[in-house]
Design an enzyme around this catalytic site. Sequence first.
Site, PDB file in Angstrom:
ATOM      1  N   LYS A  22     -18.789 -54.540 -40.624  1.00 25.89           N
ATOM      2  CA  LYS A  22     -17.748 -54.233 -41.492  1.00 25.89           C
ATOM      3  C   LYS A  22     -17.913 -54.913 -42.891  1.00 25.89           C
ATOM      4  CE  LYS A  22     -13.686 -56.193 -41.215  1.00 25.89           C
ATOM      5  NZ  LYS A  22     -12.739 -56.591 -42.371  1.00 25.89           N
ATOM      6  N   ASN A  23     -17.911 -56.230 -42.612  1.00 24.97           N
ATOM      7  CA  ASN A  23     -17.799 -56.816 -43.932  1.00 24.97           C
ATOM      8  C   ASN A  23     -19.082 -56.789 -44.756  1.00 24.97           C
ATOM      9  OD1 ASN A  23     -15.509 -58.181 -43.232  1.00 24.97           O
ATOM     10  ND2 ASN A  23     -16.234 -60.178 -42.453  1.00 24.97           N
ATOM     11  N   ARG A  94      -9.012 -57.218 -49.425  1.00 27.19           N
ATOM     12  CA  ARG A  94      -9.339 -58.203 -50.413  1.00 27.19           C
ATOM     13  C   ARG A  94     -11.033 -57.949 -50.843  1.00 27.19           C
ATOM     14  NH1 ARG A  94      -8.957 -63.471 -51.882  1.00 27.19           N
ATOM     15  NH2 ARG A  94     -11.116 -64.276 -52.134  1.00 27.19           N
ATOM     16  N   CYS A 118      -2.651 -63.792 -48.836  1.00 23.95           N
ATOM     17  CA  CYS A 118      -3.180 -63.105 -47.581  1.00 23.95           C
ATOM     18  C   CYS A 118      -2.630 -63.833 -46.476  1.00 23.95           C
ATOM     19  CB  CYS A 118      -4.836 -62.751 -47.409  1.00 23.95           C
ATOM     20  SG  CYS A 118      -5.410 -62.953 -45.986  1.00 23.95           S
ATOM     21  N   ARG A 123      -6.622 -67.821 -50.530  1.00 23.50           N
ATOM     22  CA  ARG A 123      -7.700 -67.061 -50.796  1.00 23.50           C
ATOM     23  C   ARG A 123      -7.934 -66.598 -52.420  1.00 23.50           C
ATOM     24  NH1 ARG A 123      -9.166 -63.100 -45.813  1.00 23.50           N
ATOM     25  NH2 ARG A 123     -11.045 -63.400 -46.563  1.00 23.50           N
ATOM     26  N   VAL A 125      -9.545 -66.325 -56.112  1.00 26.76           N
ATOM     27  CA  VAL A 125     -10.605 -65.710 -56.739  1.00 26.76           C
ATOM     28  C   VAL A 125     -11.249 -66.291 -58.131  1.00 26.76           C
ATOM     29  CG1 VAL A 125     -10.353 -63.427 -55.688  1.00 26.76           C
ATOM     30  CG2 VAL A 125      -9.101 -63.942 -57.993  1.00 26.76           C
ATOM     31  N   ASP A 126     -10.627 -67.683 -58.343  1.00 29.29           N
ATOM     32  CA  ASP A 126     -11.272 -68.183 -59.479  1.00 29.29           C
ATOM     33  C   ASP A 126     -12.655 -68.447 -59.641  1.00 29.29           C
ATOM     34  OD1 ASP A 126     -10.661 -69.938 -57.300  1.00 29.29           O
ATOM     35  OD2 ASP A 126     -10.713 -71.728 -58.346  1.00 29.29           O
ATOM     36  N   LEU A 127     -13.376 -68.685 -58.508  1.00 27.24           N
ATOM     37  CA  LEU A 127     -14.746 -68.742 -58.694  1.00 27.24           C
ATOM     38  C   LEU A 127     -15.528 -67.224 -58.823  1.00 27.24           C
ATOM     39  CD1 LEU A 127     -15.325 -71.061 -55.564  1.00 27.24           C
ATOM     40  CD2 LEU A 127     -14.902 -71.722 -58.158  1.00 27.24           C
ATOM     41  N   ASP A 308     -14.542 -66.627 -38.596  1.00 25.73           N
ATOM     42  CA  ASP A 308     -13.783 -65.372 -38.091  1.00 25.73           C
ATOM     43  C   ASP A 308     -14.187 -65.282 -36.525  1.00 25.73           C
ATOM     44  OD1 ASP A 308     -13.150 -64.133 -40.344  1.00 25.73           O
ATOM     45  OD2 ASP A 308     -14.719 -62.776 -40.706  1.00 25.73           O
ATOM     46  N   ILE A 330     -12.290 -73.653 -43.481  1.00 27.06           N
ATOM     47  CA  ILE A 330     -12.468 -72.586 -44.493  1.00 27.06           C
ATOM     48  C   ILE A 330     -11.060 -71.984 -45.062  1.00 27.06           C
ATOM     49  CG2 ILE A 330     -13.465 -70.221 -45.220  1.00 27.06           C
ATOM     50  CD1 ILE A 330     -15.429 -72.438 -44.444  1.00 27.06           C
ATOM     51  N   ARG A 400      -8.727 -52.168 -38.125  1.00 32.48           N
ATOM     52  CA  ARG A 400      -9.261 -52.424 -39.489  1.00 32.48           C
ATOM     53  C   ARG A 400     -10.697 -52.806 -39.264  1.00 32.48           C
ATOM     54  NH1 ARG A 400      -6.922 -56.820 -42.669  1.00 32.48           N
ATOM     55  NH2 ARG A 400      -8.747 -56.440 -43.754  1.00 32.48           N
TER      56      ARG A 400
HETATM   57  C1  UD1 Z   1     -14.717 -65.535 -45.715  1.00 35.77           C
HETATM   58  C2  UD1 Z   1     -15.655 -66.201 -44.830  1.00 35.77           C
HETATM   59  C3  UD1 Z   1     -16.623 -65.001 -44.568  1.00 35.77           C
HETATM   60  C4  UD1 Z   1     -15.818 -64.111 -43.645  1.00 35.77           C
HETATM   61  C5  UD1 Z   1     -14.574 -63.551 -44.555  1.00 35.77           C
HETATM   62  C6  UD1 Z   1     -13.660 -62.494 -43.759  1.00 35.77           C
HETATM   63  C7  UD1 Z   1     -16.824 -68.476 -45.281  1.00 35.77           C
HETATM   64  C8  UD1 Z   1     -17.534 -69.382 -46.264  1.00 35.77           C
HETATM   65  N1  UD1 Z   1     -16.328 -66.977 -45.901  1.00 35.77           N
HETATM   66  O1  UD1 Z   1     -15.102 -64.802 -46.873  1.00 35.77           O
HETATM   67  O2  UD1 Z   1     -17.393 -65.800 -43.521  1.00 35.77           O
HETATM   68  O3  UD1 Z   1     -16.609 -63.037 -43.084  1.00 35.77           O
HETATM   69  O4  UD1 Z   1     -13.704 -64.596 -45.154  1.00 35.77           O
HETATM   70  O5  UD1 Z   1     -12.863 -63.409 -43.033  1.00 35.77           O
HETATM   71  O6  UD1 Z   1     -16.690 -68.681 -44.148  1.00 35.77           O
HETATM   72  N2  UD1 Z   1     -12.255 -69.800 -52.464  1.00 35.77           N
HETATM   73  C9  UD1 Z   1     -11.821 -70.197 -53.870  1.00 35.77           C
HETATM   74  N3  UD1 Z   1     -11.891 -69.646 -55.041  1.00 35.77           N
HETATM   75  C10 UD1 Z   1     -12.409 -68.333 -55.034  1.00 35.77           C
HETATM   76  C11 UD1 Z   1     -13.089 -67.848 -53.756  1.00 35.77           C
HETATM   77  C12 UD1 Z   1     -12.807 -68.576 -52.666  1.00 35.77           C
HETATM   78  O7  UD1 Z   1     -11.047 -71.229 -53.637  1.00 35.77           O
HETATM   79  O8  UD1 Z   1     -13.037 -67.806 -55.988  1.00 35.77           O
HETATM   80  C13 UD1 Z   1     -11.969 -70.388 -51.202  1.00 35.77           C
HETATM   81  C14 UD1 Z   1     -11.162 -69.573 -50.261  1.00 35.77           C
HETATM   82  O9  UD1 Z   1      -9.835 -69.690 -50.556  1.00 35.77           O
HETATM   83  C15 UD1 Z   1     -11.704 -70.210 -49.123  1.00 35.77           C
HETATM   84  C16 UD1 Z   1     -13.301 -70.530 -49.327  1.00 35.77           C
HETATM   85  O10 UD1 Z   1     -13.555 -70.667 -50.781  1.00 35.77           O
HETATM   86  O11 UD1 Z   1     -11.010 -71.312 -48.691  1.00 35.77           O
HETATM   87  C17 UD1 Z   1     -14.207 -69.388 -48.980  1.00 35.77           C
HETATM   88  O12 UD1 Z   1     -13.983 -68.247 -49.258  1.00 35.77           O
HETATM   89  P1  UD1 Z   1     -14.668 -67.116 -49.350  1.00 35.77           P
HETATM   90  O13 UD1 Z   1     -16.046 -67.043 -48.884  1.00 35.77           O
HETATM   91  O14 UD1 Z   1     -14.871 -66.560 -50.848  1.00 35.77           O
HETATM   92  O15 UD1 Z   1     -14.003 -66.049 -48.772  1.00 35.77           O
HETATM   93  P2  UD1 Z   1     -14.530 -64.622 -48.249  1.00 35.77           P
HETATM   94  O16 UD1 Z   1     -15.524 -63.938 -49.109  1.00 35.77           O
HETATM   95  O17 UD1 Z   1     -13.126 -63.711 -47.915  1.00 35.77           O
END
Ligand code: UD1
Length: 421
Positions: A22-23, A94, A118, A123, A125-127, A308, A330, A400
Amino acid sequence: MDSILVKGNGPLSGQIPISGAKNTCLKLMTAALLSDEPLTLTNVPRLSDIKTLGALLESLGCEVALLQDGRVMALSAGEITNRKADYEMVRKLRASFNVLGPLVARAGEAVVSLPGGCAIGARKVDLHLMALEKLGAKLDLNEGYVHASAPNGLKGAVIEFPFVTVGGTENALTAATLAKGTTVIKNAAREPDTVDLAKCLSSMGAKISGAGTSEITIEGVDRLHGATHEVIPDRIELGTFMCAPAIAGGEIELIGGRRELLSAFCDKLEATGIAIEDTALGLKVSNTGGRATAVDVETAPFPGFATDLQAQMMAHLCTASGVSVLNETIFENRFMHAPELIRMGAKIDVQGGIAKVTGVEKLKGAQVMATDLRASVSLILAGLAAEGETLVSRVYHLDRGYERIEEKLGAVGASIERVKG
Ligand code: UD1
């Protein structure tokens, strides 16, 4: 709202086919926006999240057709007719935020709703935004939307993430394929999903090296062309079903399973006393009896133990002998399954990101409520070996991310049925 009724029914045996991931599929779908030629995806999982993103892509002007009973998806973004991804669509999923990179790279402009909170944490998205700014996009946050513009195209840059973000790496990677010059992503995600996305982009004509390592280099090209790409097996579905015989006993062969997709998880499952064997068709998991042994688990980006799979592993450890400590690194709020497992008789103490699980002999069936996708499946797994009946409500979360779960578990001997509500 539907519920799922599970009854402890003794050891399981047989085969379960693993669906496409899925992802991974969601991110591959966003790549279709980068080209005016068709992208065809095969081994597509039939899940509501896939349909949700399909609808969003259609709203942007991408034609989306499901063929072969939903197993094949043909995407064609001949022209981007709309550059705005609405809140109503993005808040449901997301991963939709990952249309931002491809849209701004191809159309020079994008307006994408911020995904909002969420159930499993803030979660942010700043990065993602930092990466696009580095690539030269001008960003403006207004009324819950990100307005990104790069009328003269994006420019290659060095992007260094302070910690691993899967979604952020993938937004940067897709955007950089059409940027002018070279982009280097440092501290990039190494997840199989990201590697598969890079592979698909490469078959569309992108120039990418280093996917699967912490440093990905992308040489921008003027345009991408069409391609056909097969989605990799879903490692989270695989790990989930590997927990089924671990919890209920028996032996199951997971067709299409591959150890390298989740080796850290396999190591931990083996440490609890479960046998895993490579077969010609996939992976065989056997639990020949006796109580599992407690282990400690810490979630981490790939190749570490996947967040996950934390809830499913916790369901398994609830009846292991000894005390297991699970450290969720995470997401800050990802133990919502713990109070529900406690309702089934588990002994779990949660303090912040750490859960201490003291194994009990047996769980007891109860009425429980799912709060997110992986939490809901952990309750079903726990119900497979509990005494009496377990009724898991709010299973729309499950739909989902798990294709035909009742059929797949029913086929290996589980007593599981959907109760329409
Ligand atoms: C994450 C999981 C991924 C999983 C998916 C669905 C990790 C590293 N990532 O991916 O394996 O398949 O959820 O459940 O295990 N963050 C920030 N700023 C950002 C982006 C992320 O602070 O802009 C933080 C998030 O809050 C989190 C961490 O970074 O604590 C990792 O997030 P990220 O890998 O981006 O999340 P997903 O892509 O959703």
